[in-house]
Structure formats: C-alpha cells, structure tokens
Motif scaffolding. Structure first.
Motif, mmCIF file in Angstrom:
data_model
loop_
_atom_site.group_PDB
_atom_site.id
_atom_site.type_symbol
_atom_site.label_atom_id
_atom_site.label_comp_id
_atom_site.label_asym_id
_atom_site.label_seq_id
_atom_site.Cartn_x
_atom_site.Cartn_y
_atom_site.Cartn_z
ATOM 1 N N GLY A 1 1.147 -0.958 -0.287
ATOM 2 C CA GLY A 1 0.385 -0.116 0.444
ATOM 3 C C GLY A 1 0.905 0.981 -0.136
ATOM 4 O O GLY A 1 0.756 2.334 -1.000
ATOM 5 N N ALA A 2 1.732 1.103 0.356
ATOM 6 C CA ALA A 2 3.130 2.605 0.568
ATOM 7 C C ALA A 2 3.166 2.290 -0.476
ATOM 8 O O ALA A 2 3.387 3.805 -1.097
ATOM 9 C CB ALA A 2 4.097 2.068 1.726
ATOM 10 N N VAL A 3 3.643 1.752 -1.093
ATOM 11 C CA VAL A 3 4.567 1.934 -2.337
ATOM 12 C C VAL A 3 3.215 2.465 -3.307
ATOM 13 O O VAL A 3 3.423 3.365 -4.038
ATOM 14 C CB VAL A 3 4.990 0.746 -3.139
ATOM 15 N N LEU A 4 2.600 2.354 -3.524
ATOM 16 C CA LEU A 4 1.189 2.228 -4.570
ATOM 17 C C LEU A 4 0.704 3.770 -3.954
ATOM 18 O O LEU A 4 0.515 5.342 -4.887
ATOM 19 C CB LEU A 4 -0.132 2.051 -3.844
ATOM 20 N N SER A 5 0.677 4.331 -2.679
ATOM 21 C CA SER A 5 0.520 5.293 -2.204
ATOM 22 C C SER A 5 1.512 6.110 -2.910
ATOM 23 O O SER A 5 1.216 8.066 -2.987
ATOM 24 C CB SER A 5 0.555 6.095 -0.823
ATOM 25 N N ARG A 6 3.333 5.919 -2.632
ATOM 26 C CA ARG A 6 4.012 6.765 -3.685
ATOM 27 C C ARG A 6 4.010 7.462 -5.353
ATOM 28 O O ARG A 6 4.372 8.286 -5.659
ATOM 29 C CB ARG A 6 5.549 5.913 -2.903
ATOM 30 N N VAL A 7 3.389 6.031 -5.820
ATOM 31 C CA VAL A 7 3.443 6.128 -7.087
ATOM 32 C C VAL A 7 2.158 6.886 -7.627
ATOM 33 O O VAL A 7 2.423 7.427 -8.447
ATOM 34 C CB VAL A 7 3.612 4.725 -7.397
ATOM 35 N N THR A 8 1.004 6.840 -6.522
ATOM 36 C CA THR A 8 0.211 8.098 -6.913
ATOM 37 C C THR A 8 0.165 8.904 -6.723
ATOM 38 O O THR A 8 -0.912 9.934 -7.481
ATOM 39 C CB THR A 8 -1.116 6.983 -6.914
ATOM 40 N N GLU A 9 0.227 9.482 -5.774
ATOM 41 C CA GLU A 9 0.823 10.593 -4.572
ATOM 42 C C GLU A 9 1.059 11.709 -5.952
ATOM 43 O O GLU A 9 -0.179 12.698 -5.924
ATOM 44 C CB GLU A 9 1.842 10.736 -3.777
ATOM 45 N N PRO A 10 1.498 12.050 -6.803
ATOM 46 C CA PRO A 10 2.447 12.751 -7.546
ATOM 47 C C PRO A 10 1.180 12.887 -9.001
ATOM 48 O O PRO A 10 1.234 13.771 -9.578
ATOM 49 C CB PRO A 10 3.153 12.383 -8.761
ATOM 50 N N HIS B 1 16.549 13.570 -18.516
ATOM 51 C CA HIS B 1 17.074 12.922 -17.503
ATOM 52 C C HIS B 1 16.921 11.631 -16.926
ATOM 53 O O HIS B 1 16.779 11.564 -15.762
ATOM 54 C CB HIS B 1 16.301 13.289 -16.422
ATOM 55 N N PRO B 2 15.280 11.138 -17.669
ATOM 56 C CA PRO B 2 14.881 9.541 -17.149
ATOM 57 C C PRO B 2 16.132 8.957 -15.927
ATOM 58 O O PRO B 2 16.699 7.996 -15.617
ATOM 59 C CB PRO B 2 14.924 8.870 -18.471
ATOM 60 N N ALA B 3 17.554 8.384 -17.018
ATOM 61 C CA ALA B 3 18.800 7.844 -16.355
ATOM 62 C C ALA B 3 18.626 8.617 -15.247
ATOM 63 O O ALA B 3 19.766 7.504 -13.666
ATOM 64 C CB ALA B 3 19.809 8.355 -16.893
ATOM 65 N N ASP B 4 18.238 9.751 -14.260
ATOM 66 C CA ASP B 4 18.530 9.371 -12.861
ATOM 67 C C ASP B 4 17.284 9.183 -12.397
ATOM 68 O O ASP B 4 16.891 9.974 -10.853
ATOM 69 C CB ASP B 4 18.601 10.724 -13.069
ATOM 70 N N ALA B 5 16.237 9.473 -12.705
ATOM 71 C CA ALA B 5 15.220 8.916 -11.958
ATOM 72 C C ALA B 5 15.394 8.104 -10.689
ATOM 73 O O ALA B 5 16.032 6.947 -11.618
ATOM 74 C CB ALA B 5 13.739 9.084 -13.366
ATOM 75 N N THR B 6 14.511 8.499 -10.577
ATOM 76 C CA THR B 6 14.410 7.420 -8.854
ATOM 77 C C THR B 6 12.930 6.063 -9.804
ATOM 78 O O THR B 6 12.583 6.101 -10.388
ATOM 79 C CB THR B 6 13.142 7.968 -7.512
ATOM 80 N N PRO B 7 13.710 4.657 -9.081
ATOM 81 C CA PRO B 7 11.946 3.614 -9.457
ATOM 82 C C PRO B 7 10.851 4.315 -9.242
ATOM 83 O O PRO B 7 10.269 4.050 -10.171
ATOM 84 C CB PRO B 7 12.442 2.872 -8.270
ATOM 85 N N THR B 8 10.281 5.555 -8.208
ATOM 86 C CA THR B 8 9.274 5.347 -8.334
ATOM 87 C C THR B 8 8.800 6.602 -8.951
ATOM 88 O O THR B 8 7.730 6.507 -9.627
ATOM 89 C CB THR B 8 8.707 5.993 -6.891
ATOM 90 N N GLN B 9 9.362 7.381 -9.594
ATOM 91 C CA GLN B 9 8.890 8.483 -9.925
ATOM 92 C C GLN B 9 9.094 7.422 -11.588
ATOM 93 O O GLN B 9 8.063 7.941 -12.583
ATOM 94 C CB GLN B 9 10.149 9.131 -10.629
ATOM 95 N N LEU B 10 9.853 6.520 -12.466
ATOM 96 C CA LEU B 10 9.729 5.594 -13.269
ATOM 97 C C LEU B 10 8.257 5.231 -13.492
ATOM 98 O O LEU B 10 7.430 5.059 -14.171
ATOM 99 C CB LEU B 10 10.476 4.756 -13.006
#
Lengths: 273, 273
Positions: free
Chosen positions: B45-54, B203-212
């Motif tokens: 649930g925490a990951v889903l929350s972080r991915v959808t928050e943006p 920038h995508p090479a620098d993006a975090t897994p969550t951002q990707l």
C-alpha cells in the motif's frame, strides 16, 4: 378416341388451373417465353386465343392483356390480313431470356463465393428503395440493410460495408423467411397437380399442337409463379422438406413428354373457316 | 541537480495528467498491469501511495479504490506488519494479461480472415444484450444486429447467419463511427503530451524507481484509455489521419527510455521511517 383425348385434355387443364387468380398478361408472357423467344417468332391473335381458351380466358380479357403488354413495351404487333401477329420486343425478349434461364434450368447453381453487403445508415424510405434495387438484381435481403449476393463483391458498390466469402451459414429463422409457408404451399399444390397428371399422361402423343401448347403453358406458368416468389438460391437456404427441387424435376419430366410444338404447326392447327 | 530533476518530473506528470477525470481504480489496474503481472508480484500500500501521489491522488481515494478492486475480485491482499501487500487475483491477472497484449503490442494484427454475423430478429432489448456479448469479445458492431469478427466463423454460434471471408470493404460512414471524433481527440491529446515529454526527456537515467513507475503509469494509462475506446482493428478501419499507430510508436519509444523498475527497487525506494 378423339373424345377420350378431349376428356383427358380437359381434365388435365382443370387439374392445372387450380390456381384461379391467374393474370392473363402473365399467361401470355409464359406462352411467348415457352414458344416464341427467337427474334423471328410471331404468334397470331387467333393462336393465342385458341391456346388460352381452355384455361377459361375470354377473348376480351386476352385483348386487354395484349394491349397492356404492347403498351408496356413487352410485345410488338403487326397486322396480317384481318388478324394481328405478335412478337416479343427486344426488351421483352431480354426479360424472357433472363427468366427462362431460371425456369428451364436442370439444377440451381451452388455458388462457391458469396458477398454480404451492409448499407449505409439511412431513413427507412431510402433504405427500402436501396434494398429493392439490390433484391431486383438477385440479392437476398438477410435483414434490414443487409444483403447477400453470389460471387465476389463488385468493386463499384459505393458506400457499403462488404465482405466476400464462402459457404454461408443459414439459420432456421432466415430459411423460414426465404421459403415462407405460402411459397411452400405453391410448390405443394403444383406437385399434387403434377403427380395427378403424370399418372394419366398416356395420350400426349395424340395431342394436337394447340393442346400441347396449352398444357405446357399451364405447367410452366404455375412453376414460374412458385419459382419467382423467392430468389434463386441453393436448397440449403430453404426450410427442411422444401419441394422446390422435386418440383423442378417433375416439371422437367412432364415438359419432356409434352413436346414443344412448332409455331408453324400451331398456326396450321387453326380451324379452317 | 536533484531539484532540477524534481522539477522535470513534476512538469512531465503535469503534462501527462491533462486528463483530469481519471478514475483511481483504473490507475491501479494500470500499475499492476505494467509492473506486477506475475503470480508472485506484490505491491505494498505504501508503494501504491507513493506512485499515485504525484498524480494528485489522495490516500483516502486510493484506499477506497483498493477496497473496490478487492471486492470486485481483481486484487487480493494480505497483511504484512502494519502495511498491506496487494497482488492481482487469478481473475485480475487473466484480464490484465489479455489487455496487456493489446497495450504493449508493437503493431495491430491484420487478420486475413474475417466473419460477419447477422443476429436473429429480436426485440431491441434482447438484441442490444446479444450485441454487447459479442462486442465484449472483440466483435465490431457494423450496424444493428450485424457484427464483424476476426478469423473464421466459429461453428457454435447458434441461430445466426454467418459468412467467413477476407479483406472487408470498410466505407467512410463505418470508419467514422469506429473512430469517432472523441476518440481521435484522445489520441491527439496524448500525442501532444508525448511529443512535449519526448523533447524534455534528458533525465530519466537519474529518475528514481518511484518516479519511473509514476511516469510509466500515466503514459500507459492514457494510452490504454484511448486504445480501449474502440475495438482492436487494423488502420484501414479508421478515418483518414487517424493517429493510433503514431501514438503506439511514440508510447513504445518513451516506455523504452523509462525502464520498468523492479518491485524490489520500488519497495527499497520508500522513505525510511
């Protein structure tokens, strides 16, 4: 002997004229289609009168029908002494030749290619008109706006969806609509009459040309009416127990035994004045 | 540098969330379809929350959507300490796999065989239901009661007229209905957004897994929405100028540059408490 033949002829005609609402112009179309389809073929009013008289057609009704067929461009006529000679117009001959292909065919073609057409959305008046223009050209109306034709879809169909394919699946609801109960009854009635005559056909060798012409006319006429009530489709498109093919065979058999008289013999067969 | 990346990420998400009426449960379906389609794959649930928050999705909305997806049998969940782990149910995985075939396909198949079906006459309620059961299985509704499917007509279709064939002719009126103006606009909007991002994707090479994960999700989600508004059909079925294939290529290109993060990396990427 002559009286016996005459009785047999009258009985046979009576059996075949079970269908009382025959239209005189349509009988005449049948006569020309059966006996006088060549460009030189002419039939006198007197012969037409003699051939149709046993079917209970009166001279006035014959005259009206001939007038109508001339007006519609089916027949042309010329005076010959005190009588008139009639022949198919070019238009009438084209129609008659097209119909004869179906009427006298030994079997119904089974196309291996078909195409379905779906018409563009339209109001019901426009759609009905378009559907009619297709069905008049041999298409089967599958459902509103949907038509089935044989062969591949022509390229020039315009604004329609089309798919060309093979071996259509024909469900019962469609078979029952293609071959309605009324149509099935036409064939059943015709078959009963044909069977009745077949048993009694001992005399045709002695029949006069006029009698042969009359007998052929009533048979072809009833067959034509049953046949043209539906499109030309293989048996698999009709309900189970459909008697179309059986009737086709029986009509062919009886017509074979009733040799087509020549127009010369028919005109010679007129009573001398 | 970190701030610059963060700005770039926010801009990109903003560009891609042009479509404001996104449904949260549908976004979650996209996330699982893109990242967690294997039987062992679980997302907290925490990951889903972080991915959808943006994307502007609030925790309450996420919770409601997850509840609904569990109730509908798409997801199953298990407790893991104070958090929950979610994974696709067998049903959800089947649906997701089926959709993924279309979403990630390099090109749209061009079947060389098709079949047309004409349904039995029925009242409009019955007919509409039947039509829906076909269109849900990938059939195209050509007109009322008439459907087009790929491949040969199955034998067990029951009470329908069917014809199997090749290369259907698709008229303009049908192409304009298959690809409506609304659908064309979905693709146009998506393409504008994709072009905008493509220019800025340094920038995508620098993006975090969550951002990707978030970036992939918004792209796949918009693509999925545009794509599933119409059946899976070759380009020849759509109006001239249709951007479906162009969008497919651009989506594929951008997804290629945004490498799919592993679930392990996504869970490691959570802020430490």
């Amino acid at each position: 002997m002559a009286q016996e033949l005459s009785q047999w002829f009258q009985d046979t005609i009576a059996t075949l004229t079970y269908n009382r609402n025959q239209r005189v112009w349509s009988i005449i179309v049948t006569i020309f289609g059966d006996l006088a389809r060549n460009p030189q073929d002419k039939i006198s009013g007197a012969v037409l009168s003699r051939v149709t008289e046993p079917m209970g057609i009166r001279p006035e009704a014959l005259r009206v029908a001939l007038h109508r067929l001339r007006n519609d461009g089916w027949l042309i006529s010329e005076k010959s002494g005190r009588s008139s000679l009639y022949q198919l117009s070019e238009f009438g001959r084209a129609q008659s030749n097209a119909a004869s292909k179906r009427i006298y065919a030994q079997f119904v073609p089974e196309p291996d290619t078909w195409h379905v057409i779906v018409l563009a959305p339209a109001n019901s008046t426009t759609r009905t008109k378009l559907e009619a223009s297709y069905t008049e050209n041999g298409y089967l109306l599958v459902t509103s706006g949907v038509l089935l034709g044989d062969g591949p879809a022509p390229c020039d169909l315009g604004d329609v969806f089309a798919l060309t394919g093979s071996t259509p699946t024909v469900p019962d609801w469609l078979r029952n609509r293609i071959g309605s109960a009324d149509m099935a009854r036409s064939y059943a009635d015709l078959e009963i009459a044909l069977d009745q005559i077949d048993g009694s056909l001992g005399h045709p060798a002695d029949a006069t040309p006029t009698q042969l012409a009359a007998l052929r006319t009533v048979i072809v006429h009833n067959w034509r009416k049953a046949l043209f009530a539906h499109p030309d489709l293989p048996d698999s498109f009709f309900p189970d127990g459909w008697r179309g093919l059986a009737c086709r065979r029986k009509v062919a058999k009886i017509l074979d035994s009733l040799e087509r008289p020549s127009l010369q013999d028919l005109h010679k067969d007129l009573p001398t004045k």
